[in-house]
Scaffold this motif. Structure first.
Motif, PDB file in Angstrom:
ATOM      1  N   GLU A   5       0.819  -1.209  -0.011  1.00  0.00           N
ATOM      2  CA  GLU A   5      -0.019  -0.008  -0.038  1.00  0.00           C
ATOM      3  C   GLU A   5       0.825   1.203  -0.201  1.00  0.00           C
ATOM      4  OE1 GLU A   5      -2.696  -0.197   3.288  1.00  0.00           O
ATOM      5  OE2 GLU A   5      -3.711  -2.070   2.542  1.00  0.00           O
ATOM      6  N   PHE A   6       0.392   2.097  -0.851  1.00  0.00           N
ATOM      7  CA  PHE A   6       0.860   3.820  -1.003  1.00  0.00           C
ATOM      8  C   PHE A   6       0.267   4.683  -1.426  1.00  0.00           C
ATOM      9  CE2 PHE A   6       3.767   6.534  -3.551  1.00  0.00           C
ATOM     10  CZ  PHE A   6       4.476   7.103  -2.493  1.00  0.00           C
ATOM     11  N   ASP A   7       0.368   5.725  -0.678  1.00  0.00           N
ATOM     12  CA  ASP A   7      -0.695   6.891  -1.003  1.00  0.00           C
ATOM     13  C   ASP A   7      -1.965   6.454  -1.439  1.00  0.00           C
ATOM     14  OD1 ASP A   7      -0.704   9.643  -1.623  1.00  0.00           O
ATOM     15  OD2 ASP A   7      -0.487   9.416  -3.562  1.00  0.00           O
ATOM     16  N   GLY A   8      -2.526   5.754  -0.642  1.00  0.00           N
ATOM     17  CA  GLY A   8      -3.971   5.179  -0.735  1.00  0.00           C
ATOM     18  C   GLY A   8      -4.210   4.198  -1.710  1.00  0.00           C
ATOM     19  N   LYS A   9      -3.122   3.824  -2.600  1.00  0.00           N
ATOM     20  CA  LYS A   9      -3.258   2.789  -3.602  1.00  0.00           C
ATOM     21  C   LYS A   9      -2.714   1.379  -3.435  1.00  0.00           C
ATOM     22  CE  LYS A   9      -2.691   6.384  -7.385  1.00  0.00           C
ATOM     23  NZ  LYS A   9      -2.135   7.569  -6.241  1.00  0.00           N
ATOM     24  N   GLU A  10      -3.119   0.370  -4.261  1.00  0.00           N
ATOM     25  CA  GLU A  10      -2.484  -1.043  -3.718  1.00  0.00           C
ATOM     26  C   GLU A  10      -1.596  -1.449  -4.779  1.00  0.00           C
ATOM     27  OE1 GLU A  10      -5.677  -2.825  -0.567  1.00  0.00           O
ATOM     28  OE2 GLU A  10      -6.301  -2.838  -2.690  1.00  0.00           O
TER      29      GLU A  10
END
Length: 334
Positions: free
Chosen positions: A98-103
């Motif tokens: 997960e990063f910056d609200g994305k998967e």
């Protein structure tokens, strides 16, 4: 295996594709699974690595993937492809980042302990029987002479070191206390006697290793499981206690090398000592208890030798500090 999403001012990923890193914009099925397996094998023949899904092709920006398709893929399907088309299995894993609200999807693979891994079967224009695939900078292709020679030389050297380690262990334990399991003949040598395993069992024997998928007998490789206490094979009086093989606590190493607790923690993390059977083991006094970490005598001269390099400790502390900061960032985002 960690991956850090470090971006520049334009939100491009700073880290480029390399011998241990490959980016994919999306995750696809079909023959693409064979391509992913080929890349993983190429990395395993080098130093290991990872494929990150959800990174735009050009420029490399983090856009994320559809986790539905990622979750639906059965890991056993990729595992079967590796077993069908290559000479041996590899130690790999699949997870969501997960990063910056994305998967994002991650396929990670460790460096193979036994090289080279060879392609055992043709597949259209994707794979060639007898080929050794190797991960170069930003591409996976058939290995070239220089890398193949280096790989084979290292395997020879590793075999020499393995013999030395076996001899050292026998000397440490005592020749009279050693039992040998011959997986070729199916014999366990105990003292002056031998215990024979039926050939039908030996032929199908498959050891469970960390990172491997264990399937049912109908779908996967048969696995020999030893459950419960085994009595009568080895005299309990000659079993070597773990305290003899791993007599040291972290405090003992710290005192011997005149280190503070934090410095030792940084060094053990940097060298990836925990889990390395040559230097470390865990002891639990109960199912819910925290593990007690014990270390072998062999670890002390290793660390002492590295400490003589002026920048070793400083680099360990610096890298560990960066790692902790990244972990804290990830926790906050979750």
């Amino acid at each position: 295996m960690n991956f850090i999403f470090e971006l520049d001012k334009r939100n491009y990923i700073k880290r480029r594709e390399s011998f241990d890193l490959e980016y994919k914009q999306s995750f696809q099925g079909g023959d693409n699974l064979i391509k992913y397996a080929k890349s993983l094998v190429g990395m395993a023949n080098n130093k290991g690595g990872q494929i990150i899904f959800g990174i735009q092709d050009s420029p490399h920006t983090p856009i994320g993937i559809s986790t539905k398709k990622w979750i639906e893929i059965d890991p056993r399907k990729i595992d079967r492809i590796i077993r069908e088309y290559f000479s041996q299995e590899i130690e790999w894993s699949q997870q969501i980042l997960e990063f910056d609200g994305k998967e994002f999807g991650q396929l990670a693979v460790f460096e193979s302990e036994n090289k080279p891994i060879i392609c055992s079967k043709n597949k259209d224009n994707l794979l060639r029987e007898g080929a050794i695939y190797y991960r170069y900078r930003a591409e996976t292709k058939e290995i070239e002479f220089a890398e193949l020679k280096n790989l084979l030389d290292k395997e020879k050297e590793k075999e020499k070191l393995m013999w030395m380690q076996h001899i050292q262990k026998i000397a440490q334990i005592g020749p009279n206390n050693v039992s040998l399991f011959d997986t070729y003949k199916g014999e366990i040598s105990v003292g002056n006697g031998k215990i024979l395993l039926d050939k039908s069992i030996v032929d199908k024997l498959n050891f469970i290793q960390k990172g491997k998928f264990v399937e049912s007998e109908e779908e996967g490789l048969p696995t020999l499981r030893l459950v419960g206490d085994i009595e009568g094979l080895v005299d309990p009086s000659i079993v070597v206690e773990s305290d003899k093989l791993y007599p040291l606590l972290a405090k003992d190493i710290k005192d011997r090398l005149n280190l503070n607790p934090h410095d030792l923690q940084c060094i053990i993390w940097k060298l990836e000592i925990k889990g390395d059977k040559r230097y470390h083991t865990e002891i639990r006094l109960g199912e819910k208890s925290n593990p007690i970490h014990k270390y072998s005598e062999a670890l002390v001269p290793v660390i002492n030798r590295l400490l003589k390099k002026g920048d070793f400790l400083r680099n360990c502390k610096s890298d560990y500090s960066k790692f902790q900061k990244e972990q804290q960032k990830l926790k906050k985002k979750k």
